[in-house]
Motif scaffolding. Structure first.
Motif, PDB file in Angstrom:
ATOM      1  N   ILE A  29      13.815 -86.914 -78.077  1.00  0.00           N
ATOM      2  CA  ILE A  29      12.813 -87.547 -77.204  1.00  0.00           C
ATOM      3  C   ILE A  29      12.181 -86.522 -76.273  1.00  0.00           C
ATOM      4  CG2 ILE A  29      12.548 -89.150 -75.269  1.00  0.00           C
ATOM      5  CD1 ILE A  29      14.573 -90.976 -76.690  1.00  0.00           C
ATOM      6  N   LEU A  30      13.007 -85.706 -75.616  1.00  0.00           N
ATOM      7  CA  LEU A  30      12.482 -84.739 -74.656  1.00  0.00           C
ATOM      8  C   LEU A  30      11.731 -83.600 -75.332  1.00  0.00           C
ATOM      9  CD1 LEU A  30      15.395 -84.517 -72.055  1.00  0.00           C
ATOM     10  CD2 LEU A  30      13.292 -85.847 -71.934  1.00  0.00           C
ATOM     11  N   GLY A  31      12.046 -83.339 -76.596  1.00  0.00           N
ATOM     12  CA  GLY A  31      11.366 -82.271 -77.306  1.00  0.00           C
ATOM     13  C   GLY A  31      10.221 -82.744 -78.185  1.00  0.00           C
ATOM     14  N   ARG A  32       9.825 -84.014 -78.028  1.00  0.00           N
ATOM     15  CA  ARG A  32       8.798 -84.573 -78.901  1.00  0.00           C
ATOM     16  C   ARG A  32       7.426 -83.965 -78.605  1.00  0.00           C
ATOM     17  NH1 ARG A  32       9.091 -87.640 -74.478  1.00  0.00           N
ATOM     18  NH2 ARG A  32       7.186 -88.596 -73.668  1.00  0.00           N
ATOM     19  N   SER A  33       6.547 -84.066 -79.568  1.00  0.00           N
ATOM     20  CA  SER A  33       5.149 -83.684 -79.383  1.00  0.00           C
ATOM     21  C   SER A  33       4.407 -84.828 -78.701  1.00  0.00           C
ATOM     22  CB  SER A  33       4.510 -83.392 -80.745  1.00  0.00           C
ATOM     23  OG  SER A  33       3.101 -83.373 -80.648  1.00  0.00           O
ATOM     24  N   PRO A  34       3.407 -84.525 -77.864  1.00  0.00           N
ATOM     25  CA  PRO A  34       2.622 -85.590 -77.230  1.00  0.00           C
ATOM     26  C   PRO A  34       1.964 -86.530 -78.244  1.00  0.00           C
ATOM     27  CG  PRO A  34       2.170 -83.483 -76.189  1.00  0.00           C
ATOM     28  CD  PRO A  34       2.992 -83.187 -77.408  1.00  0.00           C
ATOM     29  N   ARG A  35       1.807 -86.060 -79.465  1.00  0.00           N
ATOM     30  CA  ARG A  35       1.163 -86.873 -80.505  1.00  0.00           C
ATOM     31  C   ARG A  35       2.139 -87.835 -81.181  1.00  0.00           C
ATOM     32  NH1 ARG A  35      -0.433 -81.712 -81.156  1.00  0.00           N
ATOM     33  NH2 ARG A  35       1.044 -81.418 -82.864  1.00  0.00           N
ATOM     34  N   ASP A  36       3.434 -87.647 -80.956  1.00  0.00           N
ATOM     35  CA  ASP A  36       4.429 -88.513 -81.591  1.00  0.00           C
ATOM     36  C   ASP A  36       4.347 -89.935 -81.029  1.00  0.00           C
ATOM     37  OD1 ASP A  36       5.395 -86.492 -83.169  1.00  0.00           O
ATOM     38  OD2 ASP A  36       7.015 -85.945 -81.797  1.00  0.00           O
ATOM     39  N   PRO A  37       4.597 -90.931 -81.854  1.00  0.00           N
ATOM     40  CA  PRO A  37       4.589 -92.319 -81.365  1.00  0.00           C
ATOM     41  C   PRO A  37       5.707 -92.560 -80.361  1.00  0.00           C
ATOM     42  CG  PRO A  37       5.381 -92.209 -83.635  1.00  0.00           C
ATOM     43  CD  PRO A  37       4.874 -90.849 -83.298  1.00  0.00           C
ATOM     44  N   ILE A  80       9.870 -95.181 -75.895  1.00  0.00           N
ATOM     45  CA  ILE A  80      10.101 -93.998 -75.060  1.00  0.00           C
ATOM     46  C   ILE A  80       9.249 -94.112 -73.804  1.00  0.00           C
ATOM     47  CG2 ILE A  80       9.816 -91.484 -74.945  1.00  0.00           C
ATOM     48  CD1 ILE A  80      10.133 -91.489 -78.037  1.00  0.00           C
ATOM     49  N   GLU A  81       9.832 -93.783 -72.666  1.00  0.00           N
ATOM     50  CA  GLU A  81       9.096 -93.733 -71.405  1.00  0.00           C
ATOM     51  C   GLU A  81       8.396 -92.375 -71.299  1.00  0.00           C
ATOM     52  OE1 GLU A  81       8.317 -95.581 -68.826  1.00  0.00           O
ATOM     53  OE2 GLU A  81       9.218 -97.394 -69.663  1.00  0.00           O
ATOM     54  N   PRO A  82       7.083 -92.317 -71.413  1.00  0.00           N
ATOM     55  CA  PRO A  82       6.395 -91.018 -71.429  1.00  0.00           C
ATOM     56  C   PRO A  82       6.515 -90.257 -70.126  1.00  0.00           C
ATOM     57  CG  PRO A  82       4.816 -92.827 -71.300  1.00  0.00           C
ATOM     58  CD  PRO A  82       6.153 -93.443 -71.554  1.00  0.00           C
ATOM     59  N   ASP A  83       6.746 -90.958 -69.002  1.00  0.00           N
ATOM     60  CA  ASP A  83       6.826 -90.299 -67.696  1.00  0.00           C
ATOM     61  C   ASP A  83       8.251 -90.260 -67.166  1.00  0.00           C
ATOM     62  OD1 ASP A  83       4.053 -89.937 -67.642  1.00  0.00           O
ATOM     63  OD2 ASP A  83       3.754 -91.968 -66.866  1.00  0.00           O
ATOM     64  N   ALA A  84       9.229 -90.301 -68.076  1.00  0.00           N
ATOM     65  CA  ALA A  84      10.627 -90.309 -67.641  1.00  0.00           C
ATOM     66  C   ALA A  84      10.975 -89.022 -66.902  1.00  0.00           C
ATOM     67  CB  ALA A  84      11.549 -90.469 -68.852  1.00  0.00           C
ATOM     68  N   GLN A 103      18.558 -78.791 -72.221  1.00  0.00           N
ATOM     69  CA  GLN A 103      17.551 -77.742 -72.132  1.00  0.00           C
ATOM     70  C   GLN A 103      16.175 -78.194 -72.601  1.00  0.00           C
ATOM     71  OE1 GLN A 103      19.304 -74.695 -74.570  1.00  0.00           O
ATOM     72  NE2 GLN A 103      20.837 -74.126 -73.068  1.00  0.00           N
ATOM     73  N   SER A 104      16.084 -79.381 -73.166  1.00  0.00           N
ATOM     74  CA  SER A 104      14.830 -79.827 -73.768  1.00  0.00           C
ATOM     75  C   SER A 104      13.929 -80.505 -72.758  1.00  0.00           C
ATOM     76  CB  SER A 104      15.117 -80.792 -74.925  1.00  0.00           C
ATOM     77  OG  SER A 104      15.876 -80.169 -75.928  1.00  0.00           O
ATOM     78  N   GLY A 105      12.662 -80.706 -73.174  1.00  0.00           N
ATOM     79  CA  GLY A 105      11.759 -81.553 -72.422  1.00  0.00           C
ATOM     80  C   GLY A 105      11.039 -80.892 -71.276  1.00  0.00           C
ATOM     81  N   SER A 140       9.233 -75.370 -66.549  1.00  0.00           N
ATOM     82  CA  SER A 140       8.592 -76.178 -65.517  1.00  0.00           C
ATOM     83  C   SER A 140       8.536 -77.629 -65.945  1.00  0.00           C
ATOM     84  CB  SER A 140       7.163 -75.667 -65.242  1.00  0.00           C
ATOM     85  OG  SER A 140       7.178 -74.300 -64.883  1.00  0.00           O
ATOM     86  N   ASP A 141       8.479 -78.525 -64.968  1.00  0.00           N
ATOM     87  CA  ASP A 141       8.329 -79.945 -65.239  1.00  0.00           C
ATOM     88  C   ASP A 141       7.002 -80.192 -65.945  1.00  0.00           C
ATOM     89  OD1 ASP A 141       7.248 -82.750 -64.379  1.00  0.00           O
ATOM     90  OD2 ASP A 141       9.416 -82.856 -64.038  1.00  0.00           O
ATOM     91  N   GLU A 142       7.031 -80.925 -67.056  1.00  0.00           N
ATOM     92  CA  GLU A 142       5.818 -81.163 -67.842  1.00  0.00           C
ATOM     93  C   GLU A 142       4.749 -81.899 -67.054  1.00  0.00           C
ATOM     94  OE1 GLU A 142       7.244 -83.311 -71.219  1.00  0.00           O
ATOM     95  OE2 GLU A 142       7.444 -81.510 -72.440  1.00  0.00           O
TER      96      GLU A 142
END
Length: 249
Positions: A29-37, A80-84, A103-105, A140-142
């Motif tokens: 989840i934390l390593g997903r692409s922004p394009r992923d559902p 998934i919560e996009p702004d988690a 370490q992800s996300g 850095s925080d995304e």
């Protein structure tokens, strides 16, 4: 609606299955692409993907829901919560996937890389070597762009020759070594201690000089007990905590 596709995992029967599944799914989840559902597969589909029971899968999903990474809606599904929050604590039970998840996300900037002398305090992990390949990255925080930690990894040269720098901008070193380079990581030892920010750390993390930080050292070993990678990471003390949970067998 297309569902998010999580990574696969090889389960370790010595650790709680729900925990391993939750950490693997967390890393995905934390390593997903922004394009992923944002929609997750059903409980039954996820249970089949990981090879566990629906009850185990439900427990894993509850862990992620409690952390705020997902929300579950009756009849609609799990999303998934996009702004988690990215800097939430991680419970470490000894799983490599837990390290990957932790370490992800985050957005990663590669500050420098190249051959460097092995620091004296790390020499025991690189017997016979005076130099290793070093990678220095700032995470850095995304959402906010706020620096959260900076990491130096020291890797054996023969492994570094197989690492693509673009992969290090996308994924943690542990994931790159295991899933891209194809190294078998048997264990990782972690040491976390409180320190005060030195001038470099204060500048990179945008905190006052001598403010509290968490200093982490992690050593990844292959199956014959040889160190593969030594990670030295300084975390902002106001953004991270580490919790170790020991469970009876």
């Amino acid at each position: 609606m297309t569902s998010f596709a999580p990574d696969s995992i090889v389960l370790n029967r010595k650790l709680p299955l729900w925990y391993q599944v939750s950490q693997s799914l967390r890393a995905s989840i934390l390593g997903r692409s922004p394009r992923d559902p944002l929609r997750l597969p059903t409980e039954e589909q996820l249970a089949g993907h990981y090879g566990v029971s629906v009850l185990t899968m439900r427990q894993a999903l509850k862990e992620l829901e409690d952390e705020g990474l997902i929300t579950r809606h009756r009849r609609r599904g799990t999303f998934i919560e996009p702004d988690a929050l990215r800097g939430a604590p991680v419970r470490l039970l000894g799983s490599v996937d837990a390290i990957v998840a932790q370490q992800s996300g985050m957005t990663t900037e590669l500050l420098e890389h190249g051959t460097a002398p092995v620091p004296a305090e790390l020499a025991e992990y690189f017997p016979g070597l005076t130099e290793a390949t070093a990678y220095h990255r700032l995470r850095s925080d995304e959402k906010t762009g706020e620096p959260t930690n900076h990491a130096r990894n020291y890797v054996r040269p023969e492994l570094a020759a197989r690492i693509d720098l673009e992969d290090l901008r996308r994924w943690p070193m542990t994931k790159v070594l295991r899933d891209v380079v194809g190294v078998d990581i048997s264990r990782i030892t972690d040491t976390v201690e409180a320190r005060l920010a030195d001038p470099e750390t204060a500048r990179l993390l945008r905190v006052p000089l001598l403010s509290p930080i968490l200093h982490y050292t992690g050593i990844a070993y292959d199956t014959d007990g040889s160190p593969l990678d030594v990670a030295v990471i300084n975390y902002r003390g106001d953004r991270f905590s580490f919790t170790v949970t020991l469970e009876a067998t």
